[in-house]
Write a protein that holds these residues in place. Structure first.
Motif, short mmCIF file in Angstrom:
data_model
loop_
_atom_site.label_atom_id
_atom_site.label_comp_id
_atom_site.label_asym_id
_atom_site.label_seq_id
_atom_site.Cartn_x
_atom_site.Cartn_y
_atom_site.Cartn_z
N THR A 32 0.82 -1.21 0.00
CA THR A 32 0.00 0.00 0.00
C THR A 32 0.86 1.26 0.00
O THR A 32 0.37 2.34 0.24
CB THR A 32 -0.94 0.02 1.21
OG1 THR A 32 -0.16 -0.19 2.37
CG2 THR A 32 -1.99 -1.05 1.09
N LEU A 82 2.32 4.21 -1.75
CA LEU A 82 1.87 4.82 -3.00
C LEU A 82 3.06 5.25 -3.85
O LEU A 82 3.96 5.92 -3.37
CB LEU A 82 0.98 6.02 -2.70
CG LEU A 82 -0.33 5.68 -1.98
CD1 LEU A 82 -1.20 6.91 -1.82
CD2 LEU A 82 -1.11 4.60 -2.71
N GLN A 87 -11.42 1.37 -6.64
CA GLN A 87 -10.61 0.41 -5.87
C GLN A 87 -10.54 -0.96 -6.55
O GLN A 87 -9.64 -1.75 -6.27
CB GLN A 87 -11.19 0.25 -4.47
CG GLN A 87 -12.64 -0.21 -4.51
CD GLN A 87 -13.26 -0.35 -3.14
OE1 GLN A 87 -12.79 -1.15 -2.34
NE2 GLN A 87 -14.30 0.41 -2.86
N ARG A 145 -2.51 0.55 -9.97
CA ARG A 145 -2.53 1.88 -9.34
C ARG A 145 -2.67 2.97 -10.40
O ARG A 145 -3.36 3.95 -10.21
CB ARG A 145 -1.22 2.12 -8.59
CG ARG A 145 -1.04 1.19 -7.43
CD ARG A 145 -0.82 1.95 -6.15
NE ARG A 145 -0.52 1.05 -5.05
CZ ARG A 145 -1.43 0.42 -4.33
NH1 ARG A 145 -2.70 0.56 -4.63
NH2 ARG A 145 -1.08 -0.36 -3.34
N GLN A 197 -6.12 3.23 -11.60
CA GLN A 197 -6.96 3.84 -10.57
C GLN A 197 -6.82 5.36 -10.63
O GLN A 197 -7.81 6.10 -10.57
CB GLN A 197 -6.56 3.32 -9.18
CG GLN A 197 -6.92 1.86 -8.98
CD GLN A 197 -6.35 1.26 -7.69
OE1 GLN A 197 -5.57 1.90 -6.98
NE2 GLN A 197 -6.73 0.04 -7.39
N LEU A 198 -5.60 5.80 -10.80
CA LEU A 198 -5.33 7.24 -10.89
C LEU A 198 -5.96 7.85 -12.15
O LEU A 198 -6.56 8.92 -12.11
CB LEU A 198 -3.81 7.47 -10.89
CG LEU A 198 -3.34 8.91 -10.81
CD1 LEU A 198 -3.87 9.57 -9.55
CD2 LEU A 198 -1.82 8.98 -10.81
N ASN A 255 -8.68 3.82 0.69
CA ASN A 255 -7.59 3.85 -0.30
C ASN A 255 -7.86 4.89 -1.39
O ASN A 255 -6.96 5.59 -1.83
CB ASN A 255 -7.45 2.47 -0.95
CG ASN A 255 -6.21 1.78 -0.42
OD1 ASN A 255 -5.23 2.44 -0.08
ND2 ASN A 255 -6.26 0.47 -0.33
N VAL A 256 -9.12 4.95 -1.86
CA VAL A 256 -9.48 5.93 -2.89
C VAL A 256 -9.27 7.34 -2.32
O VAL A 256 -8.76 8.23 -2.99
CB VAL A 256 -10.95 5.73 -3.35
CG1 VAL A 256 -11.36 6.83 -4.31
CG2 VAL A 256 -11.11 4.36 -4.02
N ARG A 310 -7.14 8.18 -0.01
CA ARG A 310 -5.68 8.43 0.03
C ARG A 310 -5.16 8.88 -1.32
O ARG A 310 -4.37 9.79 -1.44
CB ARG A 310 -4.94 7.13 0.40
CG ARG A 310 -4.72 6.97 1.87
CD ARG A 310 -4.16 5.63 2.24
NE ARG A 310 -3.63 4.82 1.17
CZ ARG A 310 -2.53 4.07 1.25
NH1 ARG A 310 -1.84 4.04 2.36
NH2 ARG A 310 -2.12 3.34 0.27
N PHE A 311 -5.65 8.20 -2.34
CA PHE A 311 -5.25 8.55 -3.71
C PHE A 311 -5.61 9.98 -4.04
O PHE A 311 -4.83 10.72 -4.62
CB PHE A 311 -5.98 7.61 -4.70
CG PHE A 311 -5.09 6.56 -5.26
CD1 PHE A 311 -4.50 5.64 -4.42
CD2 PHE A 311 -4.82 6.50 -6.61
CE1 PHE A 311 -3.67 4.66 -4.94
CE2 PHE A 311 -3.99 5.54 -7.14
CZ PHE A 311 -3.41 4.61 -6.29
N GLN A 352 -3.27 12.32 -2.06
CA GLN A 352 -1.86 12.22 -2.48
C GLN A 352 -1.62 12.79 -3.88
O GLN A 352 -0.63 13.44 -4.13
CB GLN A 352 -1.46 10.74 -2.45
CG GLN A 352 -0.11 10.43 -3.08
CD GLN A 352 1.02 10.46 -2.06
OE1 GLN A 352 0.81 10.83 -0.92
NE2 GLN A 352 2.21 10.07 -2.47
N TYR A 353 -2.55 12.51 -4.80
CA TYR A 353 -2.31 12.87 -6.20
C TYR A 353 -3.18 14.02 -6.68
O TYR A 353 -3.44 14.16 -7.87
CB TYR A 353 -2.55 11.65 -7.10
CG TYR A 353 -1.66 10.48 -6.76
CD1 TYR A 353 -0.27 10.61 -6.74
CD2 TYR A 353 -2.20 9.24 -6.44
CE1 TYR A 353 0.55 9.54 -6.42
CE2 TYR A 353 -1.38 8.16 -6.12
CZ TYR A 353 -0.01 8.31 -6.11
OH TYR A 353 0.79 7.26 -5.80
#
Length: 629
Positions: free
Chosen positions: A223, A225, A391, A396, A399-400, A474-475, A477-478, A481-482
């Motif tokens: 996990t 990233l 998710q 990854r 997902q992004l 998790n989504v 966090r993405f 983070q991004y």
């Protein structure tokens, strides 16, 4: 059964199995039991706050659509409703649009048209129902050749490959189809580089066909990233907000088709939910639709794009200090939060509310309450499920890419508010040494507020809850983070817009010529030619552009293009020519715009290489002006 349809039992944290299955990797950043605990605690707090007024809530009904209804709605949203129904004859505009689609995008459209036509045949509608194959056949015939390499059969020549890769030879638009598989095999660089030049769905299709795909799989316990980045684009990065509304409309349609194509390729169902209209409050602060709230606020502060209460709550939290331990995690006292909520409703707009009574944890609780109480989720009823389903995508990077397209699809008010929220959350995380709120903790605490929406009923689904909790965290966090990457409009979509504009202009020219011919206007030949001349041809030698700056003291300048000349340098050149009589604008307030040619209007980032862009859009005009907020 929707995974979003549930609320939690109070004692859920006790049900977490010992040695929770989420501690699967030794990495610092794994979703361990401790952090999952934050998630369940947050849900418990939410229930406590909601407990008293739960019966007042009207659950938002999400309608189960009839067969073919979803697809019909989808085609409308994608701007292709004239491919079926009464208006199916008038589809010239759609033909231009379809001619710019990639292979996977076309497949996505075909699939939906097919479903709609079948449903219509079943319903035995009287109007003419086109056969989906005819639509695409017609379009291929009329084009001779469809947009660069976008028919399934075309494989590009190697010369062509080079052309689009370096993007320098003439205004060629690469829409990424069969070409550049080689790029995907170049794992080291493309591992963390997000390729915006080739359609995401095409990349996924190519990845599926090659063995490289296996190397990208998301490991269960991994996990950490990756440090994704956008490689520099010489023709400039386009952000949401840089394009004119008429082009943004096209971007929206393309993003919807692209996202659907990506989900199709990856075998994930993409369904837009549809909310049935319910009665909502038409004034106040909490529980008011976002658009209504902004209308209300714009009367007080013209031009505001973020609800004033939302801005004020964030400012209130930051005013104390972001170093407070457990910020966002530790709730305010429920009764006090309820009291503050009522007091704010009564006094906020009067300006008589006393903010000194608001403790920091209360302000944080009010901020989360505001998000939860929106009558429709911040991520919208239409797309909440699609955000959750991110998710389930295999890698990854995919997902992004999906999140990037989803952000583009959000209504402006939701997107702007989400942006301010994510930026604030990042500032909280920047103080993690003191406040102990890491990316993971913040994501755990915020996920239930954005993803467990009160309108989706209250069925409890034990198993899927646990999986979904980790997934939505998790989504979340993405998204935090991004966030800088998510507000970018992929280049392949901008290129498709350019292509559409070029095709529409050609058609307009043809139509005009035809009309002139029919009217047999006896124009004098010279006059006619003079009229046809574009402003760009007038006295500007090759390799020189004329830049206008109506707001500055130097209003116009001829600029010699060189390989290295960037947009920011042109702006600086104009600013250095100051004279006293013109209002002074700061460097960060004004930008060079590319206007016309194959784009409506585009605000250029300072690092745009002008010669490359000029080759992409030689008929544009260049204007320096302040950015419209």
């Amino acid at each position: 059964r929707r995974s979003g349809q549930y609320t939690m039992n109070h004692d859920h944290s006790k049900k977490i199995p010992d040695g929770a299955s989420f501690d699967r990797s030794g990495s610092q950043d794994s979703l361990d039991e401790l952090s999952m605990d934050d998630y369940w605690k947050e849900l418990e707090n939410i229930h406590e706050t909601r407990g008293n007024n739960h019966e007042e809530r009207v659950a938002l009904v999400v309608k189960e659509p009839d067969e073919g209804e979803l697809e019909e709605e989808w085609l409308k949203e994608a701007g292709l409703s004239n491919l079926f129904g009464e208006s199916s004859g008038d589809s010239q505009e759609s033909m231009v649009f379809l001619s710019t689609l990639t292979r996977t995008q076309k497949a996505a459209v075909e699939k939906r048209v097919e479903t709609v036509t079948q449903t219509m045949r079943k319903r035995n509608k009287q109007h003419q129902i086109p056969d989906v194959r005819d639509i695409f056949r017609l379009q291929n015939d009329s084009k001779g050749k469809v947009c660069d390499g976008s028919e399934p059969s075309t494989v590009r020549t190697s010369e062509n490959k080079n052309e689009t890769q370096d993007g320098t030879k003439g205004p060629k638009f690469s829409l990424g189809t069969d070409e550049q598989k080689s790029l995907l095999e170049d794992v080291p660089s493309s591992d963390t580089d997000i390729n915006l030049e080739i359609s995401f769905a095409e990349q996924a299709a190519n990845l599926k066909d090659s063995s490289v795909g296996k190397m990208y799989k998301v490991g269960g316990g991994d996990t950490l990233l990756p440090n994704f980045r956008l490689p520099k684009d010489k023709t400039g990065t386009t952000k949401i907000g840089d394009l004119a509304p008429q082009d943004m409309k096209k971007v929206y349609s393309l993003a919807l088709i692209e996202l659907t194509a990506l989900y199709d390729i990856l075998g994930t169902e993409f369904k837009q939910q549809k909310a049935v209209k319910i009665k909502t409050k038409d004034s106040g602060l909490f529980g008011v639709p976002l658009s209504l709230l902004l209308e209300q606020d714009q009367k007080k502060v013209p031009g505001t794009k973020i609800p004033l209460i939302f801005q004020k709550l964030i400012a209130q939290i930051e005013e104390t200090t972001l170093e407070t331990e457990g910020l966002l995690r530790i709730p305010g006292v429920a009764t006090r939060v309820k009291g503050l909520c009522q007091e704010l409703e009564a006094k906020f707009y009067e300006g008589t509310f006393n903010w000194e009574n608001v403790k920091q944890h209360d302000a944080a609780s009010l901020l989360k309450l505001f998000i939860r109480e929106l009558p429709q989720p911040l991520l919208t009823v239409e797309y909440l499920k699609a955000f959750q389903d991110v998710q389930n995508l295999p890698t990854r990077k995919q997902q992004l890419q999906a999140l990037n397209l989803l952000v583009i699809l959000l209504p402006e008010a939701n997107r702007d508010t989400l942006k301010v929220l994510l930026e604030f959350l990042q500032r909280v995380i920047d103080h993690r040494d003191k406040n102990k709120m890491t990316l993971k903790n913040v994501a755990m605490v915020m996920a239930p507020n954005l993803f467990t929406f009160h309108g989706f009923g209250s069925k409890t689904i034990e198993q899927s809850e646990f999986v979904m909790a980790a997934g939505t965290a998790n989504v979340m966090r993405f998204m935090i983070q991004y966030q800088k990457l998510l507000w970018t409009i992929p280049k392949f979509i901008v290129n498709q817009v350019r292509k559409q504009n070029t095709e529409s202009q050609k058609k307009e020219k043809k139509d005009k010529a035809m009309k002139k011919l029919l009217k047999k206007m006896a124009y004098d030949r010279e006059k006619h030619e003079k009229q046809e001349k574009t402003p760009n041809d007038t006295d500007v030698p090759q390799g020189v552009i004329r830049v206008q700056a109506p707001h500055l003291s130097k209003v116009s300048m001829a600029i010699q293009l060189t390989e290295e000349l960037k947009a920011g340098e042109i702006v600086a050149r104009f600013l250095s020519q100051k004279s006293g009589n013109v209002q002074t604008l700061k460097k960060e307030e004004i930008f060079l715009y590319e206007i016309g040619g194959n784009i409506g209007e585009r605000c250029l980032d300072d690092d745009t290489y002008m010669k490359d862009l000029y080759q992409l859009n030689p008929n544009a005009e260049w204007v320096i002006k302040p950015k419209q907020s």
